[in-house]
Design an enzyme around this catalytic site. Structure first.
Site, PDB file in Angstrom:
ATOM      1  N   ASP A  84      42.742  44.755  36.438  1.00 22.24           N
ATOM      2  CA  ASP A  84      42.302  43.994  37.391  1.00 22.24           C
ATOM      3  C   ASP A  84      43.270  43.469  38.390  1.00 22.24           C
ATOM      4  O   ASP A  84      43.685  42.229  37.686  1.00 22.24           O
ATOM      5  CB  ASP A  84      41.264  43.017  36.747  1.00 22.24           C
ATOM      6  CG  ASP A  84      40.326  42.390  37.887  1.00 22.24           C
ATOM      7  OD1 ASP A  84      39.726  43.073  38.525  1.00 22.24           O
ATOM      8  OD2 ASP A  84      40.300  41.129  38.096  1.00 22.24           O
ATOM      9  N   THR A 110      40.359  43.898  45.037  1.00 19.54           N
ATOM     10  CA  THR A 110      41.419  43.004  44.959  1.00 19.54           C
ATOM     11  C   THR A 110      42.681  43.960  45.040  1.00 19.54           C
ATOM     12  O   THR A 110      43.720  43.507  46.091  1.00 19.54           O
ATOM     13  CB  THR A 110      41.273  42.285  43.855  1.00 19.54           C
ATOM     14  OG1 THR A 110      41.417  42.942  42.716  1.00 19.54           O
ATOM     15  CG2 THR A 110      40.181  41.252  43.875  1.00 19.54           C
ATOM     16  N   THR A 111      43.076  45.079  44.338  1.00 17.27           N
ATOM     17  CA  THR A 111      44.146  45.603  44.466  1.00 17.27           C
ATOM     18  C   THR A 111      44.348  46.629  45.610  1.00 17.27           C
ATOM     19  O   THR A 111      45.270  46.512  46.317  1.00 17.27           O
ATOM     20  CB  THR A 111      43.882  46.904  43.226  1.00 17.27           C
ATOM     21  OG1 THR A 111      43.848  46.011  41.996  1.00 17.27           O
ATOM     22  CG2 THR A 111      45.566  47.293  43.209  1.00 17.27           C
ATOM     23  N   ASP A 171      33.088  42.860  38.167  1.00 14.01           N
ATOM     24  CA  ASP A 171      33.213  43.342  39.557  1.00 14.01           C
ATOM     25  C   ASP A 171      31.777  44.213  39.899  1.00 14.01           C
ATOM     26  O   ASP A 171      31.674  44.197  41.162  1.00 14.01           O
ATOM     27  CB  ASP A 171      34.379  44.485  39.162  1.00 14.01           C
ATOM     28  CG  ASP A 171      35.728  43.874  39.248  1.00 14.01           C
ATOM     29  OD1 ASP A 171      35.817  42.565  39.533  1.00 14.01           O
ATOM     30  OD2 ASP A 171      36.725  44.428  38.852  1.00 14.01           O
TER      31      ASP A 171
END
Length: 528
Positions: A53, A86-87, A376
């Site tokens: 994550d 997010t990545t 998520d």
């Protein structure tokens, strides 16, 4: 400037900041997609976190470089706004900086770059609206949840977990909006992920104030108290002068009577279950138990608010004002031990607008990663319920946006055209990374996707089939909001970093020596 301060000017400052952003993006890049790898992070105390994550990795890392910290903020914002992507946001920002560095070497002014990036970001939002799919039915929501959980340690149980997530989100949704704070997750190790369950009510990790109280209650009438059931300490320094032992006894008797009066108010209200945010006196616990009333003390504020949404009870700040109208209702309140934790269940509520999910995992690390995956999924399902729009996954939207931006760049005169074209290339880092992490040739995958998108913008990379397929038919779907937020945040962060041409660090700022970029930004462990 104070003695010992350091200063970096012009291209050196820009180059240093770009380097920090690129290194940070490269660090998390290998975690992207279903075939992404995990990172093991060990802190100074020896605590271990194993995850892929993006935001968790960035939070755990000890990052000192100021420009790298700005990208961490991008990931945190993405997490808060959408819960996933997010990545994606970080690697797009890193690639935008990388492309900008090439243009800066060609003597293109940073302000021109920023203006081009700004136009490209705005155009991307328009193009995203054009390729979005209107859908918010249950089947689509389950697809969205499963896509978000793919590759995050929940592969074998993502179907059942997706059902739990969708049930939870739909239960707490009100007027088309979802407050994810009303979905409580209790993570308990032991058993398997398949043993996870949803509770249409509230589960809190607290036990009864005393074992003498009832453990199992039907037809519960619930009071929520912010007021302590004990004698308050004086807020100011005070002394009580006693000249007779009888005065001492009278003083104690008065305190005892005050506690009894508070218990009497609870009994008069008709409540048989009390959740108190403050403390409960030992005498009060005894008296409540004698009346057959179950009480829990020092309950968290967040749990109190969920209890109010689930049972319909009102939070009472003054026990003297407690009345039957303030009470909530639950069909069943009971205490249960799961693995090594004692939990209190509040179930069978009338249309509860707060629910709980109990997540299981064979070990603590497994349970933690499952919790991150479910969080998520809750974020993306909530975004889909609120917006009612999704896009295909597998890098399909990025390729479609890149194609649209190249066409748009041809209509712009001046050097901004080069910045817009660079923005288009930067977006393609997502499908290229998906391919790389799956062991597929990046160039071949990207060329195949570009060709396939001439027929349909749903065509993306299926890393399991190792081929370009229709992502909609493959049930790989993401909320439009994830892409919208990721692109916007990445563009804004890149713009801010590119506009910096002077870095000044005082000797006492705690920042790293800006003259030595070395390898990683900040004090990251060597294993990273």
């Amino acid at each position: 400037m104070p003695e010992g301060s350091s200063r970096v000017l012009g291209r050196d400052a820009q180059r240093m900041n770009i380097m920090a952003g690129k290194v940070l993006a490269e660090t998390v890049r290998t975690t992207l997609g279903p075939r992404g790898m995990d990172k093991m992070l060990v802190d100074g105390l020896g605590d271990i976190v194993v995850t892929n994550d993006g935001v968790t990795i960035l939070k755990e890392m000890d990052i000192e470089h100021p420009a790298a910290k700005m990208l961490v903020e991008v990931a945190k914002t993405q997490e808060d706004e959408v819960g996933d992507g997010t990545t994606t946001a970080v690697i797009i920002a890193g690639e935008l900086l990388k492309k900008a560095e090439d243009l800066l070497d060609q003597e293109i002014h940073p302000t021109t770059l920023v203006m081009g990036y700004r136009k490209a970001a705005a155009k991307s939002q328009e193009l995203l609206n054009q390729i979005a799919i209107d859908a918010s039915d249950r089947e689509t929501l389950c697809m969205v949840a499963m896509t978000a959980m793919t590759g995050k340690g929940t592969e074998k149980a993502r179907g059942p977990l997706a059902e739990l997530v969708v049930d939870a989100v739909l239960q707490v949704a009100e007027d088309g909006e979802v407050d994810t704070d009303h979905i409580n997750i209790q993570r308990i190790q032991g058993a398997t992920v398949h043993d996870s369950q949803i509770v249409n009510g509230v589960v809190i990790d607290k036990s009864r104030a005393t074992n003498a109280m009832p453990k199992n209650l039907e037809n519960a009438k619930i009071a929520l108290l912010k007021y302590p059931i004990e004698v308050k300490d004086l807020e100011t320094d005070a002394k009580i002068k006693l000249t007779d032992p009888a005065q001492m006894q009278a003083f104690l008797d008065q305190e005892e009577q005050m506690v009894k009066d508070m218990v009497d108010k609870v009994v008069e209200s008709g409540a048989n279950v009390i959740f108190c945010q403050k403390g409960i006196d030992d005498l009060a616990q005894h008296l409540l138990a004698r009346e057959g009333i179950t009480a829990l003390k020092r309950v968290r504020k967040s749990d109190m608010e969920r209890m109010a949404k689930a049972t319909g009870a009102r939070l009472v700040t003054n026990i003297n004002e407690l009345s039957p109208e303030d009470l909530g209702h639950a069909g069943h309140v009971y205490e249960k031990k799961i693995f090594d934790e004692i939990l209190t269940f509040v179930e069978e509520c009338d249309d509860p607008k707060a629910v709980s999910i109990i997540l299981r995992g064979s070990t603590r690390h497994v349970a933690e990663e499952v919790e991150r995956a479910v969080e998520d999924a809750i974020g993306v399902v909530s975004a889909t319920v609120e917006d009612g729009q999704v896009v295909a996954g597998g890098g399909a939207p990025e390729v479609a946006l890149a194609k649209g931006l190249r066409d748009y760049a041809d209509t712009i005169s001046g050097r901004e055209q080069l910045a817009i074209a660079a923005f288009a290339e930067a977006l393609e880092i997502v499908p290229k990374t998906l391919a790389e992490n799956a062991g597929i040739d990046q160039i071949d995958a990207l060329v195949d996707m570009r060709a396939a998108q001439e027929q349909s913008f749903y065509m993306g990379l299926d890393v399991f089939q190792r081929d370009v397929v229709d992502m909609k038919e493959a049930h790989v779907i993401e909320p439009k909001r994830v892409k919208k937020q990721a692109i916007q945040s990445a563009a804004e962060a890149a713009e801010m970093i590119l506009r910096i041409d002077d870095m000044i660090a005082s000797s006492g700022s705690g920042e790293p020596d800006m003259g030595d970029m070395g390898g990683m930004p900040g004090g990251m462990p060597p294993m990273m």
